[in-house]
Each structure stands twice: as structure tokens, then as C-alpha cells.
Design an enzyme around this catalytic site. Structure first.
Site, PDB file in Angstrom:
ATOM      1  N   GLY A  57     -36.509 -11.842  23.554  1.00 21.75           N
ATOM      2  CA  GLY A  57     -35.342 -11.231  22.948  1.00 21.75           C
ATOM      3  C   GLY A  57     -35.717 -10.272  21.838  1.00 21.75           C
ATOM      4  CB  SER A  58     -34.301  -7.062  20.742  1.00 17.24           C
ATOM      5  OG  SER A  58     -34.776  -6.374  21.882  1.00 17.24           O
ATOM      6  CG  HIS A  60     -37.819 -12.354  17.681  1.00 15.17           C
ATOM      7  ND1 HIS A  60     -37.207 -13.170  16.762  1.00 15.17           N
ATOM      8  CD2 HIS A  60     -37.318 -12.699  18.893  1.00 15.17           C
ATOM      9  CE1 HIS A  60     -36.365 -13.988  17.394  1.00 15.17           C
ATOM     10  NE2 HIS A  60     -36.416 -13.721  18.687  1.00 15.17           N
ATOM     11  CG  HIS A 224     -33.604 -17.567  18.385  1.00 14.33           C
ATOM     12  ND1 HIS A 224     -34.604 -18.398  18.874  1.00 14.33           N
ATOM     13  CD2 HIS A 224     -33.918 -16.315  18.799  1.00 14.33           C
ATOM     14  CE1 HIS A 224     -35.469 -17.671  19.557  1.00 14.33           C
ATOM     15  NE2 HIS A 224     -35.090 -16.417  19.526  1.00 14.33           N
ATOM     16  N   GLY A 415     -17.673 -26.495  33.349  1.00 12.86           N
ATOM     17  CA  GLY A 415     -16.701 -26.131  34.360  1.00 12.86           C
ATOM     18  C   GLY A 415     -17.056 -24.989  35.288  1.00 12.86           C
ATOM     19  CG  ASP A 416     -20.457 -22.449  34.410  1.00 14.20           C
ATOM     20  OD1 ASP A 416     -21.057 -21.566  33.796  1.00 14.20           O
ATOM     21  OD2 ASP A 416     -20.896 -23.614  34.540  1.00 14.20           O
ATOM     22  CG  ASP A 573     -26.044 -33.091  37.683  1.00 15.46           C
ATOM     23  OD1 ASP A 573     -25.788 -32.790  36.507  1.00 15.46           O
ATOM     24  OD2 ASP A 573     -26.563 -32.316  38.507  1.00 15.46           O
TER      25      ASP A 573
END
Length: 590
Positions: A57-58, A60, A224, A415-416, A573
Site C-alpha cells: 500500500g501507498s 509508507h 496503519h 452477508g456477502d 461456515d
């Protein structure tokens, strides 16, 4: 907390920052579409050199793109702020932006998104025939073994030292095996800890609700804004004393990652998290060095200070200690020689050599993209009509099961899950119904085309897991190619699935019993390999799914969502259930 910024659009900011690297270091180029900074192909480089590819990720900076250059990394792939780049970007970097004839080391930090996406790219490179190794850097002791669990240590400031070592060894002529072994060995001898006075602020976002009190410091805060070990009221001397104790106290079994003797040599790295003034950072370096010498009889042979891996405007710093070995780690080099080796990268402390500017070439690099959808043909055969019939039955079972999967995931997750599985199944079904170009009897090619669909339409953790599994499945099938046409029998599939499960284990700590889709996948694969009986394997997957009803979740979003008292013993699951329905539909149509 400082919430004012010159840039209000974080995406514009990331691209502008990446472009700047090609201005300050003329040996670099940028693929702006994929956010890849890489060494220009017309810049001087060692022949048959192992390529080192990093990223994350940017936010850093200078990590990770600032570590690209002669003597360090060959390419870095950037995500948005604090988010991993996509596997497609990473694959593009390894396949098209760096030489890969001598192999590629893919080396991100140890965060779930990075591990999954860089891992997916690793398997894609391997499936394309590129010798590739993967290592997730992990040096943080701020969160101990008990709390970090299966995920392991986070990667923080010490990553700069690991990238310097591996990059320098590759530049010296080390083989891929030597560079990969050095990454593992150095990481085992590396510890880091951070401290911060306040959370960081992301441009374009509102201020976080949580603040560190004016008179407190958080020890071990992640890069983060993740919590560390504790918040406390201490002065500077007590703060540094606590941090060094977490790094070096061998009696602390939760954090004792290295041992030491009076003869051991260390490199000390003091890293600015972004918001500490150079004046104050220098004072911190002095205090750390003073206590190391006075209280631990450690006099580092190298002291490195600066901003290497930051956290935007983080008002904090980190301390890293690397224990050196005098042995030859490859290409006739010791660890200290590799730390001292010159590097032309903006993020490292040594400036760019004048010769690089003299060799400056202003003409833009012509980007040449290979088609990642294509791979070498294989001799593993399966009639496309059989694929359409059997796979289609499994896909229809998943689509039919979507309401039940969604119901389960609404109770124990977010829920997805059902919608995601249905979206993936419908996209693969569309490929089977209207393939362009038509599917052939080359089953490796077919699996690779399915991988591309999954990577495009299935997001989130489950999407990454399925993509890694399918990339490894293509590799497992190709490995059984004897050079002559052969049918993809049950035995062939069993071996390939076993290979895929093993590969998946490199990128996720999930095991049977953790209440994930692994509880269905592993019994299926093991039973199919042992008995070569698809229906018995599907029954094992169903039994594994049923067993998840009584499990406490240890991975995935179910850890945080839902009240266990409401569903323990009742709800399987959702991911395991969806996969089990697919496998049952698949084998019943075979």
C-alpha cells in the site's frame, strides 16, 4: 492530529509521488496504469541477475517504490493508500517489467491483503513457467505471539534492511535460492518495535475517532493505526527502555525472537514514521544507542537513521536491530558487505552516483505487455463438452445455494459470501456458454481462462483464495505433462488438487478446524488423493462442512461478527457450505 494536506485526492497524490521517482532517479521508469516503478531496461544492469520485486500500500514512502534502483529492488508495485496492489499489477511487474530468466523473488510485508495478492501473483508466475519465490517480511515484536497467532509478526521498518540485503545479493550475482535463503535467515535475526504519539491521517478522509491522549504514547502501534501492546505515560528514557526490553528480553517468551552473545554484531536502524522532525529523530537515535551500550553492551557496527518505511504523517519512530552473521551468504558476500554495498535508490541513504546522471536517457520507455491470459499449451486433455457438463452442474449448485449461503453469512459474517460466490459462478458459466475463442481440449488452458474470470469478478479474501487455488491447480496439472497427450483422469486431478492445497497453505494460515472453506476443501482433496473416488471426496467435504457448526471461528470476519451463543451448533461456515455444494454438484454430474 494534523489533518490538513496539500492534496485532497489520495489517488492523484499516489500517482504524482510515483512519477516524481522517475525525475529524481533517471534510471527508473513508471507504468502508471499498473502503478509499477521499475528499472529502465536500457539502464546498465548485471546480466542474468535475479529480480527482486516488492510493493504494498501507498503511504509508507519511501517504501516501497523508493527502494527501486541499482543495488536494491528491480520493481515495486503500489496500491492505494494502506491497501495492497492487485495481483494483476504484481503479475505484470514480474512478467513484463523486470527480467525473469534467472528467477524472481517476490517480497512484500506480512499483511493479509499483501500476502494473498502477492501470493496469487507468485502462483501466476509459476504457472507461466517463471522460477519464483515468495517471502513475507515480518519483523515487528509490538504484538506478541499470543495476539498475532497464525498471522505472525507484522512487517514494519526493518523491511528496509531485508530489501537492502536481498537486493545487494542479487546485484552481486547471488542465485534465486541464495537470495531467498538470505531473506529467511535475515528475517529470523531481525526485530523491530515502534512507538507513536498519535494516529496518522489519510488525505481526503475524516479524522479517526480514536486519539492517543496528550500525555500518552502507544508502544507497538502498527503502520496503519493498528493497536500495539499498550498505551502508557512515560518519559523518553522510560519509553526507550520499554522498547528495547521488548526487542531484547530473552525471558519474554511472547516476544523473544532472537538470542545474543557478547560477540554478536548488530546493525541499528532508527526509522521515522513520517511526522518526527530530523532534530528530534537524531535525539531519539542518541538515546537508543546510549541505552543499548549501557544496558545491553551492544555497540552497533552500523547506525542508520532516516525515513525508510513511514506511516504518512505518523508522529512516531521505530527501532530495528539486525543480528549479523560473518558467514558467506552467497556470491562471496557477508551480510555487512551487503548492507554497505552501494545502492542507487532514493529511499536508501547513499545518493545517486554521477555516472547515472551521465547515462541519462530521456526517451520514454515503450511499454510492451504480454498477454497474461495466454500460457504455453499443454498435453493434458479433457473434452470441452465434459467440462461444460460437469463444471456447469457444480456452478448451478452454487447459484441455487446462494440464498442459504447468504442467510448463514448474514448471521455469522458480513452477508456477502453468497452473492460473491454466485457472481463468480455466473461469470464462469457465461464463459462456458459463450467462450471466445472456443474452449479446446487443453484443460490447463481452460483452467487459466477460468482463473482470469475469477480474478476479475470475485473480490475480497475468498476471491483471492479461489484465485490462488486455481492458479496453483493449473501449475499442478502442467507439472504432470509428460510431453505426450494424456487424459486428465481422477488421479491427475487428485495430484493437482493436493498441489493446490499445499500452495494455498503458503499464503493463508487457515487449517481444518479454523471454521473456513478449508474445512471443506482439505477433506475433499485428501480423500480424492487417497481413494480416487470423487463421491467419497464430496461426502468428506460435506462432513467437514457439517463439523464447522460446532467450531469457534479463529480466522475470517466471523471472528468479529455475530454472537456465538446464537449459532454455535446450528450454522456451518458459509464459505465451506458454498464450496461443499459446488463439489457435490460437480461429482454428481461426472
Amino acid at each position: 492530529m494534523q489533518t490538513k494536506h496539500f492534496f485532497s485526492d489520495p489517488n492523484q497524490l499516489v500517482l504524482a509521488a510515483l512519477h516524481s521517482l522517475t525525475l529524481t532517479n533517471p534510471s527508473l521508469a513508471l507504468d502508471s496504469h499498473n502503478k509499477i516503478v521499475f528499472r529502465r531496461p536500457d539502464a546498465p544492469r548485471r546480466a542474468k541477475k535475479v529480480s527482486v520485486v516488492t510493493g504494498g500500500g501507498s503511504g509508507h514512502e519511501p517504501a516501497f517504490a523508493g527502494f527501486v534502483g541499482h543495488g536494491l529492488c528491480d520493481a515495486a508495485v503500489a496500491g492505494t493508500i494502506f491497501a495492497s496492489p492487485a495481483a494483476e499489477q504484481i503479475s505484470r511487474a514480474c512478467i513484463d517489467r523486470v527480467p525473469n530468466d534467472s528467477g524472481v523473488l517476490i517480497i512484500p510485508n506480512n499483511y493479509t491483503g499483501d500476502v494473498l495478492h502477492f501470493g496469487m501473483a507468485t502462483e501466476k508466475c509459476r504457472a507461466a513457467g517463471i522460477k519464483t519465490e515468495f517471502f513475507a517480511m515480518n519483523d515487528d515484536v509490538g504484538v506478541g505471539r499470543k495476539k498475532s497467532g497464525k498471522v505472525g509478526r507484522r512487517g514494519i521498518g526493518g523491511a528496509a534492511l531485508l530489501l537492502k540485503l536481498t537486493g545487494a545479493l542479487a546485484e552481486a550475482g547471488g542465485t534465486l535460492d541464495e537470495v531467498y535463503a538470505l531473506a529467511q535467515f535475515a528475517n529470523d535475526n531481525l526485530v523491530s518495535i515502534g512507538a507513536s504519539l498519535e494516529h496518522v491521517h489519510v488525505p481526503g478522509r475524516g479524522a479517526p475517532e480514536d486519539h492517543v491522549a496528550q500525555d500518552e504514547v502507544e508502544i507497538g502501534m502498527g503502520i496503519h493505526n493498528e493497536p500495539g501492546s499498550h498505551r502508557t505515560k512515560v518519559d523518553l528514557v522510560e519509553l526507550v527502555s520499554t522498547m528495547l526490553r521488548q526487542l531484547l528480553d530473552e525471558s519474554d517468551k511472547d516476544r523473544a525472537y532472537i538470542t545474543r552473545t557478547p560477540q554478536d554484531k548488530f546493525v541499528l536502524l532508527i526509522n521515522n514514521l513520517g511526522g518526527v522532525s530530523p532534530l528530534e529523530l537524531s535525539g531519539l537515535t542518541y538515546e537508543v544507542y546510549r541505552q543499548l551500550e549501557a544496558n545491553y553492551q551492544i555497540k552497533p557496527v552500523r547506525v542508520i537513521q532516516g525515513s525508510f518505511l513511514t506511516s504518512l504523517n505518523g508522529l512516531g519512530f521505530s527501532v530495528s536491530l539486525l543480528k549479523l552473521s560473518d558467514k558467506d551468504v552467497g556470491a562471496g558476500q557477508t551480510m555487512l558487505q551487503l548492507i554497505d554495498a552501494p545502492a542507487e535508490a532514493i529511499g536508501w541513504s547513499v545518493p545517486i552516483n554521477p555516472s547515472t546522471w551521465e547515462n541519462r536517457i530521456d526517451t520514454p520507455v515503450q511499454l510492451k505487455d504480454s498477454n497474461l491470459d495466454e500460457s504455453q499449451p499443454s498435453n493434458m486433455k479433457l473434452d470441452p463438452s465434459v467440462v461444460k457438463k460437469v463444471l456447469g452442474a457444480g456452478l448451478q449448485a452454487v447459484i441455487k445455494a446462494e440464498p442459504e449461503v447468504t442467510r448463514f453469512d448474514t448471521l455469522v459474517g458480513d452477508g456477502d459470501c453468497g452473492i460473491g460466490l454466485k457472481r463468480g459462478a455466473e461469470a464462469i458459466q457465461a464463459l462456458l456458454d459463450n467462450p471466445s475463442p472456443p474452449l479446446t481440449d487443453d484443460i490447463v488452458s481452460t483452467v487459466n481462462r477460468i482463473v482470469n474470470v475469477v480474478e476479475e469478478v470475485m473480490d475480497g479474501t475468498s476471491g483471492a483464495i479461489y484465485a490462488i487455488f486455481l492458479n496453483a491447480l493449473a501449475h499442478g496439472l502442467r507439472d504432470q505433462d509428460t510431453g505426450s497427450p494424456q487424459q486428465a483422469t481422477t488421479e491427475v486431478w487428485a495430484k493437482a488438487i493436493k498441489h493446490s492445497i499445499t500452495s494455498l497453505g503458503r499464503y493463508t494460515p487457515a487449517k481444518p478446524g479454523d471454521r473456513t472453506l478449508i474445512d471443506a476443501l482439505v477433506p475433499f482433496g485428501e480423500t480424492l488423493f487417497a481413494k480416487h473416488d470423487p463421491k467419497a471426496a464430496a461426502a468428506a467435504a460435506q462432513q467437514g462442512t457439517e463439523s464447522t457448526k460446532s467450531m469457534k471461528a479463529s480466522l475470517g470476519r466471523s471472528v468479529y461478527v455475530g454472537s456465538e451463543g446464537d449459532w454455535i451448533g446450528k450454522i456451518p461456515d458459509p464459505g465451506a457450505y458454498g464450496l461443499s455444494e459446488f463439489l457435490t454438484g460437480l461429482v454428481n454430474a461426472a
